[in-house]
Enzyme design. Structure first.
Site: not given
Ligand SMILES: Nc1ncnc2c1ncn2[C@@H]1O[C@H](COP(=O)(O)OP(=O)(O)O)[C@@H](O)[C@H]1O
Ligand SMILES: [Mg+2]
Length: 542
Positions: A97-98, A393
């Site tokens: 995501t980052t 995750d």
């Protein structure tokens, strides 16, 4: 505002704000850059944590990009788009995501420079689109290394460890990777493995340490028995799964019942009693000794169930009941009159345990569970939440490898290799699109640059070294290992990622950049709510 014979024609309601062309685009670009800056310092193993405080004062400490963006009260429409791509990234691969936001931010930064040099945004967006397509094809056909997740457990664990490197549970990565690989191997299927992650139910309970966490070969329900005297342990249970209320329905309006003959009172009570008794009798008749009900169970029914030696649990959520069915087998019945012995599920053991002061019911020793629970333990509540996100995750990246069984190098390796190959490709093109592809290629370097910066290493030295390595063939996995503080072969160092992650990062960041570049008019209605026009960035973002 158009003019007709000198009379202006208003097509927008009064008070509507509109910004056009360069202005609209610049504002969107600034907003996405601001979001990207907000998460940059969290990238990678040495990324810092953010402390998020919500309006109620609840605190979350995390460096999970998705969680941070989810908690930012972003109001600018451009920034909202950045948050949306990170959410897509999270739901499709559970990681990256980052990176996706950082790359999108960088693509727009370099696009701004090109626009200042007079290149039209349409040309740039076309070039970016092309570069993105090439990048994904190169990734799949030339860079990724195929693996067999069914036999290569070692690589699976390394993938899980790499994703956990950037999480706050550093000391427990190996333990967690083992746990995640084992848990996932129980629920994996031929296809749609990402969809199976939800069949691993994480039950969080405070404990002494994360190492106390365990996988149950079945399901844990956070429930107690409906009657104190019911058995606490049942071996080889016959489990009825029911979604029918074991209560007598009350009328929705108040009603009077006039009984004139005292005998009728008894008859009435007997009648009610026999309905309630019937539930317990029916279950006993078909040989059930455990019943799990989505709906309620009347105290009187609990009493009869107890008399018949049946353990009962009530008010289980629909989704928990469905997971339990996947674990113990059998069918969920809406009406127990149709219930037969064939509908019952089973496992080795049903057992109540008190954990961290709560009653938990374990259905364990399932023959072939399609859903399992993980009992997650950790010291403090905040640690528990971050541990859950981390485990989630790890499960996602493992699932994604079962769906697309190929890996790439982490620590900036894959970005550098893509960058190099795109530069080669650009040199064979001509015109302004060549420049756009070159710029796209250089923009990918932002990942190793940021990883190095966050680790206190000199990004210029690191990039020079990486460029040198990737200019030669056979160095696809050369990347930064933050722990060694230098450029190494990350295949050997075990810093590897699933292809699905970078593939989706490329897709979503390119789409966002292209979309933003193509917007040349922003119209915002007055009643649209949420902070004025861009310029005014939400306070937390500047
Ligand atoms: N030991 C390591 N050395 C260098 N980079 C690493 C290491 N472990 C993981 N990374 C990199 O960290 C990045 C992921 O950081 P993370 O903060 O999880 O962001 P994202 O939300 O994009 O996954 C990836 O580029 C990954 O390859
Ligand atoms: Mg990550």
């Amino acid at each position: 505002m158009a003019q007709l014979g000198g009379t202006p024609i208003l097509i927008l309601r009064e008070g509507t704000e509109q910004s056009k062309g360069r202005d609209a685009r610049d504002r969107n670009i600034m907003a996405i850059q601001a979001v990207s800056e907000a998460v940059k310092s969290t990238l990678g193993p040495r990324g810092l944590d953010k402390m998020l405080v919500d309006s109620l004062g609840d605190i979350t400490v995390t460096n999970d990009g998705a969680t941070i963006l989810d908690n930012l009260d972003v109001q600018h429409p451009g920034a909202k788009m950045a948050v949306a791509i990170s959410k897509t990234q999270d739901s499709l691969v559970g990681d990256g995501t980052t990176s996706s936001v950082i790359i999108a931010g960088q693509l727009l930064t370099v696009a701004s420079e090109l626009m200042h040099q007079g290149i039209h945004p349409t040309v740039i967006s076309r070039g970016f689109n092309l570069a993105g397509k090439h990048a994904r094809a190169i990734l799949k056909n030339e860079i990724a290394e195929k693996i067999d997740p069914n036999t290569d457990t070692d690589t699976l664990k390394k993938i899980a460890v790499t994703t956990m490197n950037s999480k706050g549970i550093s000391g427990n990565k190996v333990f967690f990777s083992d746990l995640a690989v084992k848990a996932f191997s129980k629920v994996r299927q031929e296809k749609d493995n990402m969809g199976q992650v939800s069949n691993i139910v994480i039950v969080k309970k405070k404990g002494k340490s994360i190492q106390e966490s365990q996988i149950v070969n079945g399901i844990i329900l956070e429930k107690e028995a409906t009657h104190q005297m019911m058995p606490k342990v049942v071996h080889n249970p016959k489990i009825a799964l029911v979604s029918q209320s074991f209560e007598i329905k009350k009328t929705e309006f108040s009603s009077d019942l006039r009984i004139s003959d005292p005998n009728d009172i008894q008859a009435f009570l007997d009648q009610e009693d026999s309905i309630l008794k019937h539930f317990a009798e029916k279950l006993q008749e078909i040989g059930a000794n455990v019943v799990v009900n989505q709906k309620g169970i009347d105290d009187a029914v609990s009493h009869y169930l107890n008399q018949n030696g049946i353990l009962a649990i009530k008010s289980v959520t629909k989704s928990d009941l469905e997971k339990l069915r996947k674990a113990v087998g059998g069918h969920i019945n809406e009406n127990i009159d149709g219930l037969t012995a064939a509908d019952l599920g089973t496992c080795e053991l049903v057992e109540f345990k008190k954990i961290a002061g709560d009653d938990l019911c374990f259905f364990s020793g399932c023959a072939d569970p399609k859903a399992v629970s993980v009992l997650l333990r950790a010291g403090v509540n905040q640690g528990l939440d971050e541990a859950q996100r981390t485990l989630h995750d790890a499960l996602c990246v493992i699932a994604s490898i079962y769906d697309r069984s190929a890996i790439v190098g982490g620590g900036g390796a894959v970005e550098m290799e893509l960058s190099q190959r795109l530069l080669n490709l650009a040199s064979k093109q001509s015109g302004k699109e060549q420049i756009a592809i070159e710029t796209y290629a250089r923009a990918l370097e932002i990942i190793p640059i940021t990883l190095a910066e966050n680790a206190g290493l000199d990004p210029i030295d690191i990039i020079a070294e990486l460029r040198g390595a990737h200019a030669k063939p056979g160095n696809e996995f050369m990347g930064l290992d933050i722990y060694q503080g230098k450029v190494v072969d990350n295949r050997k160092a075990g810093i590897i990622e699933p292809i699905a992650n970078i593939d989706q990062i490329l897709k979503s960041s390119t789409e966002l950049a292209v979309m933003i570049l193509r917007i040349d008019d922003m119209i915002k209605s007055k009643s649209g709510g949420g902070g004025g026009m861009p310029g005014g960035m939400p306070p937390g973002m500047m």
